[in-house]
Design a protein around this motif. Structure first.
Motif, PDB file in Angstrom:
ATOM      1  N   PHE A   1       1.071  -1.023   0.030  1.00 41.75           N
ATOM      2  CA  PHE A   1      -0.133   0.315  -0.004  1.00 41.75           C
ATOM      3  C   PHE A   1       1.171   1.116  -0.203  1.00 41.75           C
ATOM      4  N   LEU A   2       0.754   1.878  -1.411  1.00 45.68           N
ATOM      5  CA  LEU A   2       1.302   3.277  -1.403  1.00 45.68           C
ATOM      6  C   LEU A   2       0.803   4.458  -1.236  1.00 45.68           C
ATOM      7  N   PRO A   3       1.462   5.445  -0.293  1.00 40.62           N
ATOM      8  CA  PRO A   3       1.310   6.959  -0.067  1.00 40.62           C
ATOM      9  C   PRO A   3       0.877   7.375  -1.542  1.00 40.62           C
ATOM     10  N   THR A   4       0.358   8.446  -2.088  1.00 44.26           N
ATOM     11  CA  THR A   4       0.436   8.959  -3.014  1.00 44.26           C
ATOM     12  C   THR A   4       0.588  10.952  -3.423  1.00 44.26           C
ATOM     13  N   GLY A   5       1.497  11.088  -2.703  1.00 43.49           N
ATOM     14  CA  GLY A   5       1.427  11.766  -2.420  1.00 43.49           C
ATOM     15  C   GLY A   5       2.233  12.822  -3.851  1.00 43.49           C
ATOM     16  N   ALA A   6       2.411  14.574  -3.496  1.00 42.95           N
ATOM     17  CA  ALA A   6       3.581  14.557  -5.085  1.00 42.95           C
ATOM     18  C   ALA A   6       4.743  13.901  -4.696  1.00 42.95           C
ATOM     19  N   GLU A   7       5.229  14.309  -3.766  1.00 45.62           N
ATOM     20  CA  GLU A   7       6.695  13.861  -3.276  1.00 45.62           C
ATOM     21  C   GLU A   7       6.794  12.651  -3.516  1.00 45.62           C
ATOM     22  N   GLN A   8       5.714  11.415  -3.754  1.00 47.64           N
ATOM     23  CA  GLN A   8       5.713  10.083  -4.153  1.00 47.64           C
ATOM     24  C   GLN A   8       5.846   9.913  -5.981  1.00 47.64           C
ATOM     25  N   LEU A   9       5.175  10.200  -5.582  1.00 46.43           N
ATOM     26  CA  LEU A   9       4.494  10.335  -7.466  1.00 46.43           C
ATOM     27  C   LEU A   9       5.670  11.079  -8.491  1.00 46.43           C
ATOM     28  N   THR A  10       6.767  11.719  -8.241  1.00 47.25           N
ATOM     29  CA  THR A  10       7.823  12.255  -8.594  1.00 47.25           C
ATOM     30  C   THR A  10       8.665  11.285  -8.376  1.00 47.25           C
ATOM     31  N   ARG A  11       8.853  10.379  -7.343  1.00 42.91           N
ATOM     32  CA  ARG A  11       9.557   9.522  -7.104  1.00 42.91           C
ATOM     33  C   ARG A  11       9.385   7.859  -8.068  1.00 42.91           C
ATOM     34  N   TRP A  12       8.215   7.742  -8.908  1.00 44.17           N
ATOM     35  CA  TRP A  12       7.906   7.180  -8.612  1.00 44.17           C
ATOM     36  C   TRP A  12       8.162   7.050 -10.755  1.00 44.17           C
ATOM     37  N   ARG A  13       7.957   8.451 -10.982  1.00 40.68           N
ATOM     38  CA  ARG A  13       8.519   8.894 -12.348  1.00 40.68           C
ATOM     39  C   ARG A  13       9.800   8.447 -12.341  1.00 40.68           C
ATOM     40  N   ARG A  14      10.838   8.941 -11.648  1.00 33.91           N
ATOM     41  CA  ARG A  14      11.724   9.190 -11.957  1.00 33.91           C
ATOM     42  C   ARG A  14      12.536   7.598 -11.909  1.00 33.91           C
ATOM     43  N   LEU A  15      12.195   6.520 -11.050  1.00 30.89           N
ATOM     44  CA  LEU A  15      12.056   5.583 -11.107  1.00 30.89           C
ATOM     45  C   LEU A  15      11.908   5.179 -11.959  1.00 30.89           C
ATOM     46  N   HIS A  16      10.667   4.344 -12.189  1.00 36.64           N
ATOM     47  CA  HIS A  16      10.155   4.590 -13.844  1.00 36.64           C
ATOM     48  C   HIS A  16      11.113   4.608 -14.775  1.00 36.64           C
ATOM     49  N   ALA A  17      11.719   5.691 -15.462  1.00 36.26           N
ATOM     50  CA  ALA A  17      12.539   6.624 -16.440  1.00 36.26           C
ATOM     51  C   ALA A  17      14.447   5.793 -15.968  1.00 36.26           C
ATOM     52  N   GLU A  18      14.273   5.285 -14.881  1.00 37.54           N
ATOM     53  CA  GLU A  18      15.640   4.985 -14.469  1.00 37.54           C
ATOM     54  C   GLU A  18      15.316   2.980 -15.156  1.00 37.54           C
ATOM     55  N   ALA A  19      14.261   2.600 -14.448  1.00 43.12           N
ATOM     56  CA  ALA A  19      14.316   1.669 -15.055  1.00 43.12           C
ATOM     57  C   ALA A  19      14.881   0.023 -16.228  1.00 43.12           C
ATOM     58  N   GLU A  20      15.816  -0.351 -16.056  1.00 43.95           N
ATOM     59  CA  GLU A  20      16.147  -1.580 -16.456  1.00 43.95           C
ATOM     60  C   GLU A  20      15.052  -2.768 -17.346  1.00 43.95           C
ATOM     61  N   ARG A  21      14.669  -2.632 -18.757  1.00 42.13           N
ATOM     62  CA  ARG A  21      13.772  -3.727 -18.930  1.00 42.13           C
ATOM     63  C   ARG A  21      14.764  -4.980 -19.496  1.00 42.13           C
ATOM     64  N   PRO A  22      15.511  -5.545 -19.401  1.00 45.74           N
ATOM     65  CA  PRO A  22      16.313  -6.298 -20.649  1.00 45.74           C
ATOM     66  C   PRO A  22      15.585  -8.003 -20.634  1.00 45.74           C
ATOM     67  N   GLU A  23      15.712  -8.437 -21.421  1.00 46.18           N
ATOM     68  CA  GLU A  23      14.856  -9.894 -22.767  1.00 46.18           C
ATOM     69  C   GLU A  23      15.375 -10.476 -21.492  1.00 46.18           C
ATOM     70  N   ARG A  24      13.943 -10.823 -21.095  1.00 51.22           N
ATOM     71  CA  ARG A  24      14.443 -12.153 -19.726  1.00 51.22           C
ATOM     72  C   ARG A  24      13.328 -13.569 -20.024  1.00 51.22           C
ATOM     73  N   LEU A  25      14.009 -14.560 -19.077  1.00 50.05           N
ATOM     74  CA  LEU A  25      12.533 -15.722 -19.460  1.00 50.05           C
ATOM     75  C   LEU A  25      11.860 -15.445 -17.839  1.00 50.05           C
ATOM     76  N   THR A  26      10.669 -14.970 -18.420  1.00 48.41           N
ATOM     77  CA  THR A  26       9.756 -15.543 -16.834  1.00 48.41           C
ATOM     78  C   THR A  26       8.963 -16.744 -16.683  1.00 48.41           C
ATOM     79  N   GLY A  27       8.443 -17.112 -15.957  1.00 46.08           N
ATOM     80  CA  GLY A  27       7.707 -18.393 -16.138  1.00 46.08           C
ATOM     81  C   GLY A  27       6.819 -17.817 -14.252  1.00 46.08           C
ATOM     82  N   LEU A  28       5.315 -19.146 -14.717  1.00 47.95           N
ATOM     83  CA  LEU A  28       4.726 -18.760 -13.891  1.00 47.95           C
ATOM     84  C   LEU A  28       5.192 -20.039 -12.457  1.00 47.95           C
ATOM     85  N   ARG A  29       4.919 -19.519 -10.974  1.00 46.40           N
ATOM     86  CA  ARG A  29       5.923 -20.789 -10.926  1.00 46.40           C
ATOM     87  C   ARG A  29       4.152 -21.880 -10.154  1.00 46.40           C
TER      88      ARG A  29
END
Length: 383
Positions: A118-146
């Motif tokens: 459960f995440l608070p959604t104040g202005a400071e938190q939303l700014t942080r989310w934007r930054r983390l999303h912009a910095e996130a790396e999304r390499p090709e990978r194999l995923t599966g359901l356990r």
């Protein structure tokens, strides 16, 4: 439709375990870094989305303390497939920019599961989310359901569709609520396949299972080479292969332009196979004997796409997937051989010897699926 608090700890992927373990440590930053690279899903009535596909309506509910919450799910915590409920796929950055969160509203991620957050959604938190999303790396990978299929005919068939599962970053062994997201699936099926309804989906599935979707010429020239090889008891010289294929084409009455195309196709296959050997898709003395794997592998994915678009039921999708797996097994002798045939069919259709994204995706998926210790190709025997 299951409620936000009643979906259970159903089919976690690595993402949910990372969220859970970071939560036990109280490491919210680590949880946010996980969420920033993932697709998050918002449930919606199908009729509502069909009426307004460009709109995301995201109603709030209240938690036990009376605080307003807006629910999202990660992939492994999605509710079971339902014909009347679909999902929007969004990002943490999109949520921050959407304007759909009030200052007191909590973002409820996987509520009611061990991976809940459960995440608070104040202005400071939303700014942080934007930054983390912009910095996130999304390499090709194999995923599966356990808890998805890992053995048996269904898992085998799903493994035959794993090239695109790696490319699209979706679990390889899922027959569930979605593939990517509902509106994107509808758009892709319409624009790329001409499919707008159940009948159109069934027609295209049948064409793939009959190996009628791809052009017939590649398998024609590959059969000629195999016949020559059987007669000579060794690989035929390239010139003999090209002349024999062109002669067979003339014998069945094709025009001069088509004969020249057959000759050039032989040359293209020779060049692609040389590149395959250099990049590890074929062993040093390897060759492709048939390209039908491309149609069979896409049949698996078209079954999953059709299920996501609500053009078929889970049972129908599973039947297609199992059938495609059985056809693949009959046509090839190993996962590596299947992969090379799939790759050749795809690049001959789309790459035009540019060795661009269509080619490179094949190489990446092949290396991951043959090298990853959790790959179905390393855990499900071909025979």
């Amino acid at each position: 439709m299951a409620t936000a608090t009643g979906i259970g700890w159903a089919a976690p992927t690595e993402t949910e375990w990372l969220l859970h373990s970071a939560g036990l440590r109280g490491d919210t930053e680590a949880q946010l870094r996980v969420l920033a690279r993932e697709v998050l899903y918002i449930a919606a009535p199908k009729a509502e989305v069909d009426a307004r596909p460009d709109r995301v309506r995201w109603p709030a509910h209240r938690n036990a303390a009376g605080r307003p919450c807006k629910a999202v799910f990660t992939r492994g915590m999605l509710p079971p497939w339902h014909p009347d409920w679909v999902f929007h796929g969004v990002s943490l950055g999109w949520i921050a920019d959407s304007g759909l969160l009030g200052g007191r509203t909590l973002l409820a991620v996987n509520a009611g599961t061990p991976a809940q957050l459960f995440l608070p959604t104040g202005a400071e938190q939303l700014t942080r989310w934007r930054r983390l999303h912009a910095e996130a790396e999304r390499p090709e990978r194999l995923t599966g359901l356990r808890h998805g299929p890992l053995h048996g005919p269904l898992a085998y068939g799903l493994a035959c569709g794993a090239h695109l599962a790696v490319t699209h970053d979706v679990p390889w062994n899922e027959v569930g609520s979605l593939y990517q997201e509902y509106t994107a699936e509808l758009r892709m099926l319409r624009d790329s396949w001409g499919i707008t309804d159940r009948a159109g989906w069934r027609q295209q599935v049948d064409a793939l299972l009959d190996a009628r979707n791809s052009p017939a010429e590649p398998d024609f020239v590959l059969r000629v080479r195999e016949e020559l090889r059987a007669g000579l008891d060794e690989a035929p010289p390239a010139e003999l292969w090209r002349e024999t294929a062109a002669g067979h084409a003339q014998d069945i009455g094709v025009g001069h332009a088509a004969v020249r195309d057959i000759e050039e196709l032989v040359r293209r296959i020779i060049r692609y196979e040389a590149r395959f050997r250099a990049d590890g898709l074929l062993p040093p003395d390897g060759r492709v004997t048939t390209a039908v794997a491309y149609d069979y592998g896409r049949a698996v994915n078209l079954a999953r796409w059709g299920l996501s678009a609500r053009f078929c039921t889970p049972h129908e999708a599973e039947q297609v997937i199992v059938h495609a797996g059985a056809l693949s097994k009959a046509a090839h002798r190993s996962w590596e051989e299947f992969s090379a045939g799939y790759a050749l069919g795809r690049v001959l259709r789309f790459d035009e010897e540019s060795y661009g994204s269509f080619y490179q995706q094949n190489v990446s998926a092949h290396r991951i699926l043959t090298g990853h210790e959790g790959s179905p190709w390393r855990n499900i025997p071909w025979r």
